[in-house]
Each structure stands twice: as C-alpha cells, then as structure tokens.
Design a protein around this motif. Structure first.
Motif, PDB file in Angstrom:
ATOM      1  N   ILE A   1       0.917  -1.168   0.060  1.00 48.85           N
ATOM      2  CA  ILE A   1       0.194   0.119   0.133  1.00 48.85           C
ATOM      3  C   ILE A   1       0.865   1.361   0.128  1.00 48.85           C
ATOM      4  O   ILE A   1       0.491   2.190  -0.672  1.00 48.85           O
TER       5      ILE A   1
ATOM      6  N   PRO B   1       0.657   3.689   5.894  1.00 45.21           N
ATOM      7  CA  PRO B   1      -0.430   2.991   5.450  1.00 45.21           C
ATOM      8  C   PRO B   1      -1.859   3.454   5.954  1.00 45.21           C
ATOM      9  O   PRO B   1      -2.720   2.486   6.393  1.00 45.21           O
TER      10      PRO B   1
ATOM     11  N   VAL C   1     -10.844  -1.284  -1.030  1.00 44.90           N
ATOM     12  CA  VAL C   1     -11.108  -1.046   0.525  1.00 44.90           C
ATOM     13  C   VAL C   1     -12.346  -1.839   0.916  1.00 44.90           C
ATOM     14  O   VAL C   1     -13.410  -1.906   0.119  1.00 44.90           O
TER      15      VAL C   1
ATOM     16  N   ILE D   1      -7.450  -2.809   1.791  1.00 41.19           N
ATOM     17  CA  ILE D   1      -7.450  -1.871   2.872  1.00 41.19           C
ATOM     18  C   ILE D   1      -8.599  -1.910   3.814  1.00 41.19           C
ATOM     19  O   ILE D   1      -9.987  -1.844   3.344  1.00 41.19           O
TER      20      ILE D   1
ATOM     21  N   GLY E   1      -3.532  -1.971   4.989  1.00 41.71           N
ATOM     22  CA  GLY E   1      -3.789  -0.406   5.119  1.00 41.71           C
ATOM     23  C   GLY E   1      -5.075   0.007   5.753  1.00 41.71           C
ATOM     24  O   GLY E   1      -5.877  -1.197   5.749  1.00 41.71           O
TER      25      GLY E   1
ATOM     26  N   GLN F   1      -8.388   2.571   6.068  1.00 45.79           N
ATOM     27  CA  GLN F   1      -9.100   3.840   5.629  1.00 45.79           C
ATOM     28  C   GLN F   1      -9.800   4.421   6.872  1.00 45.79           C
ATOM     29  O   GLN F   1     -10.592   3.674   7.513  1.00 45.79           O
TER      30      GLN F   1
END
Length: 313
Positions: free
Chosen positions: A5, A14, A135, A168, A189, A191
């Motif tokens: 990422i 990340p 994501v 993510i 990662g 979000q």
C-alpha cells in the motif's frame, strides 16, 4: 513502513483518510498527505466546478500524493472524471457503483484505481475489473454501508482470502490498536473516516464535530436499508426514519422523507435536528477536535505501541 500500500501510493504511512461527503475538502486532504498519509478529496458532495477548485487548491497545498473519491452512481460522473484526468490526479477511489464502468478508462490514463466494497462478491468483481487495491468496509463504518451488515473483523479475512490485490480495511478504525487488529486480519492499510471527520481541517460544520465528540455508545444506527443503507447519528431526522421503518415504509416513502440535500443540511450547514448526520460507530470513542497531523501521528504511534505490547506479551 514499507508494504504494497505505501509503495502503491508513494506514502509514508499506510493510513488513508476516507473521502467523506461534506467533510473531505482540500484542507483535510492536503493536511493528511503532508503528514505522511493519503489524503482524499470527497467528490460526492461537489459539483464539477467545485471539485476542480478543491483539486487545484490541494495541489498548491501539498507536493505529496492525494486522491479523489468518486461515487459512481452519482449523476454527471463523466464530467467529474474528465476533471480528474485533466488535472493530473494520480489516484482515484471509486465507490457506490459498478467498477467495470470506469476502471478501464482510468487505468488507460495511468491512474491508480481503488474500489470500495462490502462483500466478497464485489471484491472479486473489482479485482477482475483491474483495480489496484480494495477497500473492504465493514458494518461499523459511517455513511453508506453494506446490506449484509458484515463486521470489519469478519469481512477483512474473507476478502483477504478471496483476492490477490492489497486490501485496505475500513469501518470502526479510529485508533492504532484497531489498525493493528486490521493488519493481523490481513489488511495492508486502513481507511479512516470518522476520526478525520472531527479534524480541525475537516469541512464539517463545527456543530457536527461537537455532536460527534459528545456521542456515546449506541448513538448511531444503520437506517434506510430499503433505500440505501446509511449509518446515522441520532437526532430528530434519524428518529423520524426509525419510526417510518417500524411502520413499514417502502423505499419511495423513505426517499420522500429524506428529501434533497439532507446530508448537507446537517453535516455542512450545522442543523443538528433535521440534518442527515453520517458517522461511524467509532464516534463513541472520539473525544477531541485536533489537527489531522496529530490524529495521524497518534494513530501511527498507537499502532507501534500496540504491536510492541503484543510482541512482548
């Protein structure tokens, strides 16, 4: 940290700031990017000419990578994407729509594409369309949500097992320890939405920020599942939606009750009674309004501390 990422986006940490409607303007995106994460401009609440202004201001405010989030179901998406291409934006997060519609177009322009999903079926579809990362957003997340109500802790390992591209994690992540948990499940990662919604640089109205940090456990509920599932903070509008749903309101009736610009009324204009207040469950853990750089720094340091604690236990 170096992983797929950070290498993909060219960032130090990340940590990705979510592209939230009415919260994610150029000030927040540039602040997060300057602090070493990936800032994201939320195009969902912007007319094309407004988005153009935010992109240009963001480019002046940071030399670091930043992205634009584009809900694909919104009208006029082709004009939004034309602006993104013309302005040389290098990273696009797509959501709320079919990734096959625009992924090829964006990839042809040399743009990194990430798509937001909430189940394995759409993760596989996004990967097949050629996106660079996914994501995976769990039930805890604010804003529009998956109908399956799969929690982040269940969703991440299922998506990780199903796809080869980087995952993510999103939904309920507002601390370094939560970030570590997401990594333990296979994410590369995270979000982060709600924690950045209350940042000083967020374009959310101060009334909304204060209501978030004053909220407690149980103050958010997933509503409007017959229309478009969305997690809302309790207020008079949310209560009206709950009553309508309990009485068997259909999608059209809920649409009439929602009306137009309801989210803008609450999140951007500060009407805490009648506005639509989209926020995640993690809001109950947020207690301060701080600069985005401080939020990111505390999350990263919390991640390292939690990791050390686990390794030494």
């Amino acid at each position: 940290m170096k992983n797929r990422i950070t290498s993909l986006f060219g960032i130090q940490y990340p940590i990705i700031q979510a592209g939230m409607v009415w919260c994610s303007g150029w000030k927040l995106a540039s602040a997060v990017s300057n602090a070493g994460g990936l800032g994201v401009i939320g195009a969902g609440s912007m007319y094309p000419e407004v988005l153009l202004e935010h992109i240009q201001k963001c480019k002046k405010a940071t030399s670091k990578p930043f992205a634009v989030n584009v809900p694909l179901l919104y009208p006029g998406v082709e004009h939004v994407l034309d602006i993104i291409v013309a302005e040389g934006v290098k990273i696009v997060f797509t959501s709320a729509g079919n990734p096959s519609s625009w992924t090829g177009f964006l990839k042809e322009k040399g743009i990194i594409v990430v798509h937001v999903i909430a189940n394995t079926k759409f993760a596989l579809k996004a990967e097949a369309c050629g996106v660079d990362a996914i994501v995976a957003e769990g039930f805890e997340a604010g804003g529009h949500n998956g109908r399956e109500e799969t929690t982040t802790i269940c969703l991440i390992p299922m998506i990780k097992a199903a796809v080869k591209i980087p995952v993510i994690a999103a939904g309920g992540i507002g601390s370094g320890s939560a970030m570590l948990a997401a990594f333990a499940l296979g994410a590369e990662g995270v979000q982060v939405g709600s924690a950045f919604a209350v940042a000083e640089e967020s374009s959310a109205h101060p009334n909304f920020k204060h209501k978030i940090v004053e909220s407690v456990e149980g103050d958010t509920k997933l509503r409007m599942k017959k229309l478009v599932p969305v997690r809302l903070l309790k207020n008079e509008f949310a209560d009206a939606i709950a009553t309508a749903e309990a009485e068997g309101a259909n999608a059209e009736e809920l649409k009439q009750l929602l009306g137009r610009a309801r989210a803008k009324l609450g999140m951007f204009e500060g009407n805490m009674a009648e506005g639509e207040l989209e926020i995640g469950q993690v809001s109950a853990m947020l207690r301060d309004i701080k600069p985005a750089a401080v939020i990111l720094k505390e999350m990263w340091e919390g991640f390292l501390l939690a990791r050390t604690r686990i390794l030494n236990s």
